[in-house]
Design an enzyme around this catalytic site. Structure first.
Site, PDB file in Angstrom:
ATOM      1  N   GLU A   1      49.351  20.429  22.305  1.00  0.00           N
ATOM      2  CA  GLU A   1      50.724  20.080  22.707  1.00  0.00           C
ATOM      3  C   GLU A   1      51.053  20.694  24.070  1.00  0.00           C
ATOM      4  O   GLU A   1      52.204  21.003  24.369  1.00  0.00           O
ATOM      5  CB  GLU A   1      51.748  20.548  21.661  1.00  0.00           C
ATOM      6  CG  GLU A   1      51.618  19.888  20.307  1.00  0.00           C
ATOM      7  CD  GLU A   1      52.180  18.481  20.271  1.00  0.00           C
ATOM      8  OE1 GLU A   1      52.897  18.091  21.211  1.00  0.00           O
ATOM      9  OE2 GLU A   1      51.893  17.777  19.294  1.00  0.00           O
TER      10      GLU A   1
ATOM     11  N   ARG B   1      56.402  20.487  20.680  1.00  0.00           N
ATOM     12  CA  ARG B   1      56.198  21.881  21.092  1.00  0.00           C
ATOM     13  C   ARG B   1      57.040  22.845  20.262  1.00  0.00           C
ATOM     14  O   ARG B   1      56.633  23.988  20.040  1.00  0.00           O
ATOM     15  CB  ARG B   1      56.497  22.012  22.582  1.00  0.00           C
ATOM     16  CG  ARG B   1      55.394  21.426  23.428  1.00  0.00           C
ATOM     17  CD  ARG B   1      55.746  21.172  24.867  1.00  0.00           C
ATOM     18  NE  ARG B   1      54.610  20.516  25.516  1.00  0.00           N
ATOM     19  CZ  ARG B   1      54.677  19.849  26.660  1.00  0.00           C
ATOM     20  NH1 ARG B   1      55.835  19.736  27.291  1.00  0.00           N
ATOM     21  NH2 ARG B   1      53.585  19.287  27.172  1.00  0.00           N
TER      22      ARG B   1
END
Length: 276
Positions: free
Chosen positions: A255, A135
């Site tokens: 993600e 992330r």
């Protein structure tokens, strides 16, 4: 790792997501069953980046269907070209067309016991920890796209003339530029803070989700603002804003969607209060 670093493998692929297991990967249906000293895998993974170029697949599969949800999943390293692997054609995407995305089918793929990555039934923990780090990368990608868009558009406003003045002289446009610049700088600082905590070995799950959420959302706004600053030209493929606006859109989705990031952030905050 040496084969990836040397270029013998053009890439590796992270095979977690399935058609019915996106935001909820613990609901995956791919199975790995014991076969002699090894394993036999069956299932289909979806939205797999660079699958058609990968030399190695990192694959998650259920190894204990009787275990509580998320507790019976294991991770395997499977070389491309293994019997039973079929890679689907590249998906036709809205943006990021320079990156191949494919389905990967596993049909009775047999791998040795040494293909198990980490401990048996501990694969979900590996996936979650790697997604947190990823992330930070996706947030950084979003930030770069947003900065590129605003850099182009801001330079354009100093050159484009209307009503006898460069359009950069008009306060309405100046405030658009100021707001986006402030938000992108804040996104940069959130990302750097999360990366710093990760590098120091500190907990960073909440920080990574905050950074990814803020950076991806604000980068999307930045691209739309930049396109607006160019007016009709921004909508034309001759100019880069059309592509940047398409490319940035996915950063709020993969993600972990922005909604999933909010779930993670809230969970981490409430955990502190419940433990107090």
């Amino acid at each position: 790792m040496p084969r990836l670093c040397s270029g013998d493998y053009l890439s590796g692929s992270f095979c977690l997501t399935e058609a019915g297991a996106g935001s909820d990967p613990a609901s995956m249906r791919t199975r790995a069953e014991r076969s002699g000293d090894g394993w036999c895998l069956n299932g289909t993974k979806q939205w797999i980046t660079s699958a058609e170029f990968a030399g190695i697949y990192v694959v998650w599969a259920v190894t204990d269907p009787e275990a509580p949800k998320g507790k019976g999943i294991s991770c395997f390293l499977i070389e491309a070209g293994s019997d039973g692997i079929q890679v689907g054609p590249a998906e036709q995407k809205m943006g990021q067309r320079g990156s191949a995305t494919n389905e990967v089918h596993f049909d009775n793929v047999r791998v040795p016991g040494s293909a198990l990555l980490g401990r048996l039934n501990d694969g979900y923990r590996i996936a979650v920890s790697e997604l947190a780090g990823g992330r930070i990368g996706i947030g950084s990608l979003a930030l770069g796209i947003g900065l590129a868009a605003m850099d182009y558009a801001t330079r354009y406003t100093t050159e484009r003339q209307q009503f006898g003045h460069p359009i950069a002289d008009f306060q309405g446009l100046q405030w658009m530029i100021a707001d986006r610049a402030t938000e992108l700088e804040a996104a940069r600082l959130l990302l750097m803070s999360a990366a710093d905590r990760k590098e120091k070995g500190q907990s960073f799950t909440r920080e990574a989700s905050m950074a990814k959420l803020f950076a991806s959302e604000k980068a999307n706004q930045a691209c739309y603002t930049a396109l607006q600053l160019l007016g009709g030209y921004g909508y034309m493929q001759e100019y880069p804003l059309e592509r940047l606006t398409r490319d940035v859109r996915i950063t709020t989705l993969y993600e972990g969607t922005s909604e999933v990031q909010r779930i993670v952030i809230a969970r981490e905050i409430l955990k502190e209060y419940r433990q107090a």
